[in-house]
Design a protein around this motif. Structure first.
Motif, PDB file in Angstrom:
ATOM      1  N   ALA A  32       0.723  -1.218  -0.299  1.00  0.00           N
ATOM      2  CA  ALA A  32       0.027  -0.081  -0.137  1.00  0.00           C
ATOM      3  C   ALA A  32       1.084   0.606  -0.187  1.00  0.00           C
ATOM      4  CB  ALA A  32      -0.740   0.215   1.391  1.00  0.00           C
ATOM      5  N   PRO A  33       0.357   2.277  -0.938  1.00  0.00           N
ATOM      6  CA  PRO A  33       1.425   3.035  -0.382  1.00  0.00           C
ATOM      7  C   PRO A  33       1.634   4.117   0.573  1.00  0.00           C
ATOM      8  CG  PRO A  33      -0.722   3.884  -2.327  1.00  0.00           C
ATOM      9  CD  PRO A  33      -0.680   2.984  -1.233  1.00  0.00           C
ATOM     10  N   PRO A  34       2.299   5.187   0.923  1.00  0.00           N
ATOM     11  CA  PRO A  34       2.965   4.922   1.726  1.00  0.00           C
ATOM     12  C   PRO A  34       1.436   6.776   2.366  1.00  0.00           C
ATOM     13  CG  PRO A  34       3.612   6.763   0.504  1.00  0.00           C
ATOM     14  CD  PRO A  34       3.637   5.079   0.208  1.00  0.00           C
ATOM     15  N   PRO A  35       0.689   7.094   3.924  1.00  0.00           N
ATOM     16  CA  PRO A  35       0.290   8.425   4.230  1.00  0.00           C
ATOM     17  C   PRO A  35      -0.007   9.592   3.302  1.00  0.00           C
ATOM     18  CG  PRO A  35       0.482   6.465   5.557  1.00  0.00           C
ATOM     19  CD  PRO A  35       1.479   6.293   4.953  1.00  0.00           C
ATOM     20  N   GLY A  36      -0.176  10.489   2.379  1.00  0.00           N
ATOM     21  CA  GLY A  36      -0.586  11.197   1.811  1.00  0.00           C
ATOM     22  C   GLY A  36      -0.231  10.992   0.381  1.00  0.00           C
ATOM     23  N   TYR A  37      -0.558  10.262   0.542  1.00  0.00           N
ATOM     24  CA  TYR A  37      -0.290   9.542  -1.774  1.00  0.00           C
ATOM     25  C   TYR A  37      -1.598   8.803  -2.230  1.00  0.00           C
ATOM     26  CZ  TYR A  37       2.213   7.125  -5.601  1.00  0.00           C
ATOM     27  OH  TYR A  37       2.637   6.702  -6.871  1.00  0.00           O
ATOM     28  N   ASP A  38      -1.990  10.352  -1.878  1.00  0.00           N
ATOM     29  CA  ASP A  38      -3.359  11.331  -2.653  1.00  0.00           C
ATOM     30  C   ASP A  38      -2.923  12.008  -3.848  1.00  0.00           C
ATOM     31  OD1 ASP A  38      -6.057  10.770  -3.096  1.00  0.00           O
ATOM     32  OD2 ASP A  38      -6.810  11.531  -1.301  1.00  0.00           O
ATOM     33  N   PHE A  39      -3.440  11.699  -5.068  1.00  0.00           N
ATOM     34  CA  PHE A  39      -2.472  12.994  -5.792  1.00  0.00           C
ATOM     35  C   PHE A  39      -3.126  13.220  -7.245  1.00  0.00           C
ATOM     36  CE2 PHE A  39       0.967  11.387  -5.325  1.00  0.00           C
ATOM     37  CZ  PHE A  39       1.386  10.589  -6.928  1.00  0.00           C
ATOM     38  N   GLU A  40      -3.530  13.081  -7.765  1.00  0.00           N
ATOM     39  CA  GLU A  40      -4.117  13.277  -9.353  1.00  0.00           C
ATOM     40  C   GLU A  40      -2.770  13.712 -10.374  1.00  0.00           C
ATOM     41  OE1 GLU A  40      -7.546  14.785 -10.251  1.00  0.00           O
ATOM     42  OE2 GLU A  40      -9.264  13.500  -8.718  1.00  0.00           O
ATOM     43  N   GLY A  41      -2.471  13.393 -11.441  1.00  0.00           N
ATOM     44  CA  GLY A  41      -1.466  13.847 -12.188  1.00  0.00           C
ATOM     45  C   GLY A  41      -0.621  13.921 -11.670  1.00  0.00           C
ATOM     46  N   PRO A  42       1.212  13.983 -12.904  1.00  0.00           N
ATOM     47  CA  PRO A  42       1.971  12.951 -11.476  1.00  0.00           C
ATOM     48  C   PRO A  42       2.764  14.069 -11.279  1.00  0.00           C
ATOM     49  CG  PRO A  42       2.137  13.955 -14.609  1.00  0.00           C
ATOM     50  CD  PRO A  42       0.600  13.986 -14.132  1.00  0.00           C
ATOM     51  N   ALA A  43       2.929  13.732  -9.992  1.00  0.00           N
ATOM     52  CA  ALA A  43       4.030  14.580  -8.765  1.00  0.00           C
ATOM     53  C   ALA A  43       5.265  15.165  -9.165  1.00  0.00           C
ATOM     54  CB  ALA A  43       4.414  14.181  -7.542  1.00  0.00           C
ATOM     55  N   PHE A  44       5.572  14.560 -10.403  1.00  0.00           N
ATOM     56  CA  PHE A  44       6.907  15.099 -10.924  1.00  0.00           C
ATOM     57  C   PHE A  44       7.185  15.368 -12.302  1.00  0.00           C
ATOM     58  CE2 PHE A  44       8.454  13.036  -6.328  1.00  0.00           C
ATOM     59  CZ  PHE A  44       9.278  14.346  -6.237  1.00  0.00           C
ATOM     60  N   GLU A  45       8.113  16.035 -12.723  1.00  0.00           N
ATOM     61  CA  GLU A  45       8.401  16.100 -14.170  1.00  0.00           C
ATOM     62  C   GLU A  45       9.554  15.859 -14.152  1.00  0.00           C
ATOM     63  OE1 GLU A  45       6.681  19.685 -15.679  1.00  0.00           O
ATOM     64  OE2 GLU A  45       8.057  20.758 -14.641  1.00  0.00           O
ATOM     65  N   PHE A  46       9.952  15.297 -15.417  1.00  0.00           N
ATOM     66  CA  PHE A  46      11.437  15.223 -15.720  1.00  0.00           C
ATOM     67  C   PHE A  46      12.112  15.748 -16.542  1.00  0.00           C
ATOM     68  CE2 PHE A  46       9.682  10.982 -13.375  1.00  0.00           C
ATOM     69  CZ  PHE A  46      10.486  11.906 -11.993  1.00  0.00           C
ATOM     70  N   GLU A  47      13.217  15.992 -16.544  1.00  0.00           N
ATOM     71  CA  GLU A  47      13.832  17.022 -17.965  1.00  0.00           C
ATOM     72  C   GLU A  47      15.331  16.106 -18.018  1.00  0.00           C
ATOM     73  OE1 GLU A  47      15.532  21.356 -18.637  1.00  0.00           O
ATOM     74  OE2 GLU A  47      14.905  21.494 -17.031  1.00  0.00           O
ATOM     75  N   GLU A  48      15.789  16.138 -18.858  1.00  0.00           N
ATOM     76  CA  GLU A  48      16.829  15.509 -19.150  1.00  0.00           C
ATOM     77  C   GLU A  48      18.059  16.481 -19.164  1.00  0.00           C
ATOM     78  OE1 GLU A  48      18.760  11.472 -21.580  1.00  0.00           O
ATOM     79  OE2 GLU A  48      17.002  13.054 -22.187  1.00  0.00           O
ATOM     80  N   VAL A  49      19.047  16.761 -19.080  1.00  0.00           N
ATOM     81  CA  VAL A  49      19.869  17.908 -18.576  1.00  0.00           C
ATOM     82  C   VAL A  49      21.351  17.440 -19.590  1.00  0.00           C
ATOM     83  CG1 VAL A  49      21.407  19.293 -17.521  1.00  0.00           C
ATOM     84  CG2 VAL A  49      19.465  18.330 -16.121  1.00  0.00           C
ATOM     85  N   VAL A  50      21.403  16.091 -19.640  1.00  0.00           N
ATOM     86  CA  VAL A  50      22.306  15.541 -20.330  1.00  0.00           C
ATOM     87  C   VAL A  50      21.957  14.007 -20.807  1.00  0.00           C
ATOM     88  CG1 VAL A  50      24.290  16.672 -19.865  1.00  0.00           C
ATOM     89  CG2 VAL A  50      24.346  14.695 -18.563  1.00  0.00           C
ATOM     90  N   PRO A  51      22.023  13.630 -21.559  1.00  0.00           N
ATOM     91  CA  PRO A  51      21.531  11.665 -21.332  1.00  0.00           C
ATOM     92  C   PRO A  51      21.990  10.903 -20.391  1.00  0.00           C
ATOM     93  CG  PRO A  51      23.163  12.675 -23.855  1.00  0.00           C
ATOM     94  CD  PRO A  51      23.057  13.441 -22.670  1.00  0.00           C
ATOM     95  N   GLY A  52      21.262  10.839 -19.580  1.00  0.00           N
ATOM     96  CA  GLY A  52      20.520   9.635 -18.840  1.00  0.00           C
ATOM     97  C   GLY A  52      20.758  10.303 -17.450  1.00  0.00           C
ATOM     98  N   VAL A  53      20.701  11.851 -17.650  1.00  0.00           N
ATOM     99  CA  VAL A  53      20.777  12.488 -16.161  1.00  0.00           C
ATOM    100  C   VAL A  53      19.950  13.538 -16.267  1.00  0.00           C
ATOM    101  CG1 VAL A  53      22.102  13.832 -14.379  1.00  0.00           C
ATOM    102  CG2 VAL A  53      23.247  12.489 -16.254  1.00  0.00           C
TER     103      VAL A  53
END
Length: 356
Positions: A32-53
């Motif tokens: 089960a997810p931890p308490p506070g894990y109640d949200f819609e849509g992604p929590a994070f966005e990821f920007e590739e700064v250099v390949p693989g990072v």
């Protein structure tokens, strides 16, 4: 995304028992997810700064605290920061499935502050959570729940109560809907904080550590006290990337636990490193190396003004109101006239009075 772990003997016995049972098992693939894990849509966005990072930053759907980094190696993943709660830490682990199916084997705490390290508890012992010795000490002895934590998070119960009262009093439907959304977010934020059990790194360094993951070299470096007593930066020499936590930001950092009289020298060491990109703990990645000098100049001026007012016998509140950093407004546009955060001057005065 998987967190690296080894099957235990008990788990193997359990598997055999389930297969031999008369009734079909109803195993759950995930805890089960931890308490506070109640949200819609992604929590994070990821920007590739250099390949693989990747730079990992919150979207606003979940309170995550700091920004972080995701380093995808040949066989595994290293995360920088575990963020503000178990829920936020779990969200990163879940959402980087979009980037890779490799397991998380390493997590780095750049320092002990709650918004960077209060998700450590989700990781099993097989995952190396790495930080400075001071970071472990502060997380284990309650230091991450001190003045700074209380300043930013301690008022959450009151905020929930105030929003509940506003929702009850709202007559306009659109206003009530907006308030209900804020209330749901804040309740979820509070639930995530109530689940926090601060856990220190299980692997520590005093000055430096180097990981070799395939053809990637990952250097963890401590150059001295600054934002806290144990700030670690992550340097990828081949990729020319520097991940700085809150030691160096594109804007003014929080200084309420800092060592301004030493921070300047610590930043000087960064100038000797080869890098093109800085991934900070708050704000967006940047390439302007002059940001190091800007921050040094600001801190020297602030320390000098505060020390002079301390010598005059002013309280830290009085000094904070009188200090004028307007000369640095070109580099830090948020500066508008005299005055700096009182907690910054309180910290400077503590050290001038012999505190640690």
């Amino acid at each position: 995304m998987r967190i690296a772990a080894r099957p235990t003997l008990a788990a193997l016995f359990l598997l055999v028992a389930c297969q031999a049972a008369d009734q079909p098992s109803q195993a759950t693939d995930e805890a089960a997810p931890p308490p506070g894990y109640d949200f819609e849509g992604p929590a994070f966005e990821f920007e590739e700064v250099v390949p693989g990072v990747y730079h990992a930053r919150g979207t606003g759907s979940l309170a995550v605290g700091s920004h972080g980094a995701v380093i995808v190696n040949e066989e595994d993943v290293l995360l920088v920061e575990s963020h503000i709660s178990p829920a936020a830490a779990q969200a990163v682990v879940d959402e980087i499935e979009a980037l890779t199916d490799k397991p998380v084997r390493y997590v780095v705490n750049t320092h002990y502050h709650f918004d960077h390290a209060h998700g450590n508890q989700i990781y099993p012992p097989e995952v190396h959570v790495i930080g400075h010795e001071v970071t472990r000490e502060m997380l284990e002895n309650g230091g991450s729940m001190g003045r700074s934590y209380q300043s930013f998070v301690g008022g959450l119960p009151d905020q929930v109560a105030a929003l509940e009262a506003q929702v009850a009093a709202a007559e306009d439907e659109e206003e009530r809907a907006e308030l209900e959304g804020r209330l749901a977010y804040t309740r979820n934020y509070l639930a995530g904080q109530e689940a926090v059990v601060p856990v220190g790194p299980n692997t520590t360094l005093s000055e430096r550590m180097t990981l070799f993951r395939g053809d990637r070299e990952i250097r963890l470096l401590f150059f001295g006290r600054g934002h806290t007593g144990g700030d670690v930066v992550v340097h990828l020499p081949r990729e020319r990337v520097l991940i700085t936590g809150d030691l160096l930001l594109p804007r003014l950092p929080y200084m309420g636990d800092g060592y301004l009289d030493e921070w300047d020298d610590t930043l000087e060491h960064l100038k000797s490193l080869d890098f093109d990109w800085v991934i900070p703990g708050h704000g967006n990645p940047f390439q302007d190396r002059e940001r190091i000098t800007y921050q040094q100049e600001y801190m020297r001026d602030l320390q000098a003004q505060a020390a002079a007012l301390h010598a005059e016998g002013l309280s830290y509140e009085e000094a904070a109101a009188r200090i004028d950093m307007s000369d640095h407004a070109d580099n830090y546009p948020q500066i508008a006239g005299a005055g700096v955060p009182p907690v910054t001057v309180q910290r400077i005065f503590e050290l001038l009075d012999g505190g640690s």
